[in-house]
Scaffold this motif. Structure first.
Motif, PDB file in Angstrom:
ATOM      1  N   VAL A   1     -20.539  15.231  32.596  1.00 25.55           N
ATOM      2  CA  VAL A   1     -21.285  14.081  33.102  1.00 25.55           C
ATOM      3  C   VAL A   1     -22.556  13.941  32.299  1.00 25.55           C
ATOM      4  CG1 VAL A   1     -22.374  13.032  35.117  1.00 25.55           C
ATOM      5  CG2 VAL A   1     -20.364  14.480  35.415  1.00 25.55           C
ATOM      6  N   THR A   2     -22.841  12.735  31.825  1.00 19.38           N
ATOM      7  CA  THR A   2     -24.017  12.508  30.993  1.00 19.38           C
ATOM      8  C   THR A   2     -24.911  11.434  31.587  1.00 19.38           C
ATOM      9  OG1 THR A   2     -22.857  10.857  29.644  1.00 19.38           O
ATOM     10  CG2 THR A   2     -22.761  13.160  28.903  1.00 19.38           C
ATOM     11  N   ALA A   3     -26.169  11.443  31.140  1.00 19.81           N
ATOM     12  CA  ALA A   3     -27.134  10.402  31.501  1.00 19.81           C
ATOM     13  C   ALA A   3     -27.725   9.867  30.206  1.00 19.81           C
ATOM     14  CB  ALA A   3     -28.231  10.985  32.392  1.00 19.81           C
ATOM     15  N   ASP A   4     -27.909   8.555  30.135  1.00 20.66           N
ATOM     16  CA  ASP A   4     -28.366   7.966  28.876  1.00 20.66           C
ATOM     17  C   ASP A   4     -29.803   7.451  28.927  1.00 20.66           C
ATOM     18  OD1 ASP A   4     -28.028   5.814  30.504  1.00 20.66           O
ATOM     19  OD2 ASP A   4     -26.485   4.824  29.278  1.00 20.66           O
ATOM     20  N   SER A   5     -30.518   7.719  30.015  1.00 17.96           N
ATOM     21  CA  SER A   5     -31.919   7.295  30.106  1.00 17.96           C
ATOM     22  C   SER A   5     -32.610   8.129  31.164  1.00 17.96           C
ATOM     23  CB  SER A   5     -32.012   5.813  30.474  1.00 17.96           C
ATOM     24  OG  SER A   5     -31.570   5.603  31.804  1.00 17.96           O
ATOM     25  N   ALA A   6     -33.946   8.022  31.197  1.00 16.25           N
ATOM     26  CA  ALA A   6     -34.721   8.786  32.175  1.00 16.25           C
ATOM     27  C   ALA A   6     -34.390   8.342  33.598  1.00 16.25           C
ATOM     28  CB  ALA A   6     -36.218   8.617  31.903  1.00 16.25           C
ATOM     29  N   LEU A   7     -34.208   7.032  33.799  1.00 14.51           N
ATOM     30  CA  LEU A   7     -33.897   6.538  35.139  1.00 14.51           C
ATOM     31  C   LEU A   7     -32.513   6.990  35.567  1.00 14.51           C
ATOM     32  CD1 LEU A   7     -34.814   4.888  37.559  1.00 14.51           C
ATOM     33  CD2 LEU A   7     -33.853   2.860  36.470  1.00 14.51           C
ATOM     34  N   THR A   8     -31.569   6.933  34.635  1.00 15.23           N
ATOM     35  CA  THR A   8     -30.227   7.407  34.947  1.00 15.23           C
ATOM     36  C   THR A   8     -30.252   8.890  35.273  1.00 15.23           C
ATOM     37  OG1 THR A   8     -29.243   5.729  33.515  1.00 15.23           O
ATOM     38  CG2 THR A   8     -27.877   7.619  34.083  1.00 15.23           C
ATOM     39  N   LYS A   9     -31.028   9.658  34.493  1.00 17.79           N
ATOM     40  CA  LYS A   9     -31.128  11.093  34.754  1.00 17.79           C
ATOM     41  C   LYS A   9     -31.683  11.351  36.146  1.00 17.79           C
ATOM     42  CE  LYS A   9     -34.478  13.834  33.272  1.00 17.79           C
ATOM     43  NZ  LYS A   9     -35.336  14.712  32.441  1.00 17.79           N
ATOM     44  N   SER A  10     -32.698  10.602  36.530  1.00 23.41           N
ATOM     45  CA  SER A  10     -33.276  10.755  37.864  1.00 23.41           C
ATOM     46  C   SER A  10     -32.210  10.563  38.931  1.00 23.41           C
ATOM     47  CB  SER A  10     -34.423   9.761  38.066  1.00 23.41           C
ATOM     48  OG  SER A  10     -34.914   9.796  39.385  1.00 23.41           O
ATOM     49  N   GLY A  11     -31.389   9.509  38.784  1.00 29.18           N
ATOM     50  CA  GLY A  11     -30.319   9.268  39.745  1.00 29.18           C
ATOM     51  C   GLY A  11     -29.302  10.388  39.759  1.00 29.18           C
TER      52      GLY A  11
ATOM     53  N   ILE B   1     -21.681  13.695  42.640  1.00 31.37           N
ATOM     54  CA  ILE B   1     -22.213  12.940  41.508  1.00 31.37           C
ATOM     55  C   ILE B   1     -21.157  11.972  41.000  1.00 31.37           C
ATOM     56  CG2 ILE B   1     -21.499  14.679  39.800  1.00 31.37           C
ATOM     57  CD1 ILE B   1     -24.108  14.055  38.277  1.00 31.37           C
ATOM     58  N   TYR B   2     -21.595  10.811  40.564  1.00 29.83           N
ATOM     59  CA  TYR B   2     -20.696   9.858  39.947  1.00 29.83           C
ATOM     60  C   TYR B   2     -20.593  10.191  38.459  1.00 29.83           C
ATOM     61  CZ  TYR B   2     -20.654   7.100  44.198  1.00 29.83           C
ATOM     62  OH  TYR B   2     -20.460   6.689  45.494  1.00 29.83           O
ATOM     63  N   PRO B   3     -19.402  10.195  37.904  1.00 31.41           N
ATOM     64  CA  PRO B   3     -19.230  10.703  36.546  1.00 31.41           C
ATOM     65  C   PRO B   3     -19.734   9.795  35.440  1.00 31.41           C
ATOM     66  CG  PRO B   3     -17.133   9.909  37.423  1.00 31.41           C
ATOM     67  CD  PRO B   3     -18.117   9.863  38.549  1.00 31.41           C
ATOM     68  N   ASP B   4     -19.920   8.523  35.710  1.00 31.15           N
ATOM     69  CA  ASP B   4     -20.289   7.591  34.655  1.00 31.15           C
ATOM     70  C   ASP B   4     -21.731   7.146  34.797  1.00 31.15           C
ATOM     71  OD1 ASP B   4     -19.548   6.416  37.057  1.00 31.15           O
ATOM     72  OD2 ASP B   4     -19.180   4.471  36.124  1.00 31.15           O
ATOM     73  N   PRO B   5     -22.499   7.093  33.697  1.00 31.11           N
ATOM     74  CA  PRO B   5     -23.881   6.584  33.751  1.00 31.11           C
ATOM     75  C   PRO B   5     -23.881   5.066  33.781  1.00 31.11           C
ATOM     76  CG  PRO B   5     -23.331   7.220  31.518  1.00 31.11           C
ATOM     77  CD  PRO B   5     -22.132   7.552  32.367  1.00 31.11           C
ATOM     78  N   THR B   6     -23.645   4.501  34.946  1.00 32.38           N
ATOM     79  CA  THR B   6     -23.484   3.056  35.105  1.00 32.38           C
ATOM     80  C   THR B   6     -24.717   2.459  35.754  1.00 32.38           C
ATOM     81  OG1 THR B   6     -22.552   3.308  37.296  1.00 32.38           O
ATOM     82  CG2 THR B   6     -21.020   3.417  35.445  1.00 32.38           C
ATOM     83  N   PRO B   7     -24.792   1.106  35.863  1.00 34.25           N
ATOM     84  CA  PRO B   7     -25.917   0.485  36.564  1.00 34.25           C
ATOM     85  C   PRO B   7     -26.112   0.995  37.977  1.00 34.25           C
ATOM     86  CG  PRO B   7     -24.704  -1.161  35.320  1.00 34.25           C
ATOM     87  CD  PRO B   7     -23.909   0.118  35.229  1.00 34.25           C
ATOM     88  N   GLY B   8     -25.059   1.534  38.593  1.00 33.24           N
ATOM     89  CA  GLY B   8     -25.211   2.062  39.938  1.00 33.24           C
ATOM     90  C   GLY B   8     -26.135   3.255  40.016  1.00 33.24           C
ATOM     91  N   ASP B   9     -26.412   3.894  38.881  1.00 35.65           N
ATOM     92  CA  ASP B   9     -27.279   5.056  38.886  1.00 35.65           C
ATOM     93  C   ASP B   9     -28.760   4.686  38.767  1.00 35.65           C
ATOM     94  OD1 ASP B   9     -25.261   7.040  39.096  1.00 35.65           O
ATOM     95  OD2 ASP B   9     -24.717   6.624  37.024  1.00 35.65           O
ATOM     96  N   ASP B  10     -29.091   3.404  38.836  1.00 39.90           N
ATOM     97  CA  ASP B  10     -30.490   3.002  38.876  1.00 39.90           C
ATOM     98  C   ASP B  10     -31.027   3.037  40.296  1.00 39.90           C
ATOM     99  OD1 ASP B  10     -29.323   0.893  40.129  1.00 39.90           O
ATOM    100  OD2 ASP B  10     -30.116  -0.657  38.807  1.00 39.90           O
ATOM    101  N   GLY B  11     -30.229   3.567  41.206  1.00 42.46           N
ATOM    102  CA  GLY B  11     -30.656   3.654  42.596  1.00 42.46           C
ATOM    103  C   GLY B  11     -29.914   2.715  43.511  1.00 42.46           C
ATOM    104  N   SER B  12     -29.174   1.763  42.947  1.00 36.46           N
ATOM    105  CA  SER B  12     -28.470   0.810  43.799  1.00 36.46           C
ATOM    106  C   SER B  12     -27.297   1.483  44.492  1.00 36.46           C
ATOM    107  CB  SER B  12     -27.953  -0.375  42.975  1.00 36.46           C
ATOM    108  OG  SER B  12     -27.088  -1.163  43.750  1.00 36.46           O
TER     109      SER B  12
END
Length: 468
Positions: free
Chosen positions: A278-288, A298-309
């Motif tokens: 599982v990877t994160a491509d930004s600081a906000l994604t990492k936070s999520g 954890i959700y396996p994909d660094p998608t828009p859903g990992d911005d907190g939505s």
């Protein structure tokens, strides 16, 4: 049994709200949930209508508030029971039908606002616009704001609109920078700056990361003074003594394999969960991602859903299991409460799926008013609530006085709003002599504590804003 409307006898602070609404055509009211903003505003408009033709009024709010609160509140009081309310919600045909009803008040949710503007065009019939939960306007920018915000701005200043009223209990809970957008809709930037850039350059400085902005020490008091002629802030502590909310942190130790994955994500933006990387491509994604691991899935994909939505459409079971430490801690807490009712606040959809499996007798706080009625009647002992969909407009104090946060996000407004559904003010006004207890499940040595500390700081800053 149908309850007869009660006679509205304003409290001292409600007279302040009514005076502002009656005498300031474009204004904002900052008052905590449970303070009676809705009825105070309604009764003020009723009084104004005797000398000023203000009907029809458009109320813009969240879906639940537009559908339930503003439709039921007028009927509860003798002074406003005659007002006809038409909620513009539902299917396109239902919304069109609601517009054809001759009513004093029309309500609509933010998401349907663009549709309404398209339907009505320049024939904007509303003489008064009320924005309930006006923090939704915080993202407005003169040029780069959302399409919805820009279009609302055009209607907020339509020639037919003689009054605009903003209502919220959390004007600065997510930072002083969120104040500029709502204020622009009232005065077009006359007090805080014609553009967000001007507002920012006067009262903020850049953080060490070069991206975030932080207010100067003098910013809060200066901004509050500049808008004091168009706003009313209600500090309930001036009128009554409220017991503080009791926060009870429950530290949860994650198993070794989960902590290993957490540290890998924290350090490398990548972690192995079972056989999946599982990877994160930004600081906000990492936070999520870190918060998901702390919660246990954890959700396996660094998608828009990992911005907190939490509302992104995901297939059930799409997440990866990490640990059950928080579920075990919640199970222990429920056993300790020995049947006392408890609301469990969660953020991720994976949390909800896991909670429903672990506690099959729990009910989910949905859009059905019957669920709220069952909770308040004592027929539900464990209620699962997402603050993004349940944080505004509900009165849940009759059903209990305890809340447990299973997982949270950075949004201080949603956190505070859900707590306030059972908050001390609502408890007191309903005649309950009991403290509000908020349990916080905190995964040890994780981002959980940092997020909760930041929310507590913002709550303190807002309390100062309302009291200053």
């Amino acid at each position: 049994m149908v309850l007869r409307p009660r006679d509205f006898q304003p409290r001292d602070y409600q007279f302040e709200i009514m005076a502002r609404v009656m005498h300031t055509h474009r204004c904002a009211v900052f008052a905590p949930p449970g303070a009676g903003k809705t009825i105070a505003t309604l009764d003020a408009l009723r009084a104004v209508s005797a000398i000023d033709p203000i009907w029809p009024v458009l109320v813009i709010s969240t879906l639940r508030v537009a559908a339930q609160v503003w439709t039921s509140e007028p009927r509860a009081w003798a002074q406003t029971a005659h007002l006809i309310v038409s909620p513009i919600i539902g299917t396109v045909e239902q919304r069109r039908a609601a517009l054809r009803v001759r009513a004093h008040i029309y309500t609509i949710n933010f998401e349907s606002l663009e549709w309404l503007i398209d339907i009505l065009g320049d024939a904007w019939p509303f003489r008064c616009v009320i924005v309930d939960e006006s923090t939704r306007l915080a993202g407005y920018r003169t040029k780069q704001g959302t399409k919805r915000a820009r279009r609302l701005a055009a209607r907020a200043w339509h020639p037919n609109v003689t009054r605009l009223i903003e209502l919220t209990g959390t004007p600065t809970i997510n930072g002083l920078s969120k104040l500029w957008g709502p204020m622009w809709f009232i005065d077009r930037g006359a007090r805080l700056g014609a553009s967000f850039a001007a507002f920012e350059s006067r009262w903020f400085f850049r953080g060490r990361d070069g991206y975030s902005i932080k207010p100067f020490a003098h910013a809060l008091d200066e901004c509050k003074a500049l808008i004091s002629d168009i706003t009313t802030s209600i500090d309930i502590g001036r009128y009554m003594s409220l017991p503080p909310v009791i926060d009870v942190p429950i530290v949860v130790r994650m198993p070794a394999h989960a902590m290993k994955a957490y540290k890998a994500m924290q350090r490398d933006l990548e972690a192995r969960i079972g056989v999946v990387d599982v990877t994160a491509d930004s600081a906000l994604t990492k936070s999520g991602k870190l918060m998901q691991i702390a919660a246990g899935a954890i959700y396996p994909d660094p998608t828009p859903g990992d911005d907190g939505s939490p509302q992104r459409a995901r297939k059930p079971g799409e997440w990866l299991h990490v640990h059950d430490a928080k579920l075990d801690a919640l199970r222990d807490l429920i056993a300790e409460l020995n049947g006392a009712p408890l609301i469990v606040g969660y953020w991720w959809k994976s949390d909800l799926e896991r909670l429903r499996v672990a506690f099959p007798d729990a009910r989910v706080l949905d859009r059905d008013p019957a669920t709220v009625d069952a909770w308040n009647a004592g027929r539900i002992t464990l209620l699962l609530a997402n603050p993004a969909s349940a944080g505004h407009g509900l009165s849940l104090q009759h059903g209990g006085n305890a809340l447990c946060w299973f997982s949270v996000w950075h949004d201080g407004e949603l956190y505070s709003q859900l707590v306030d559904r059972i908050g001390p003010l609502r408890q007191l006004q309903s005649g309950y002599n009991r403290r509000v207890i908020v349990y916080q499940l905190i995964a040890e040595n994780t981002i959980d504590a940092t997020v909760l500390d930041r929310i507590a700081t913002r709550q303190q800053e807002q309390a100062r804003f309302l009291a200053s």
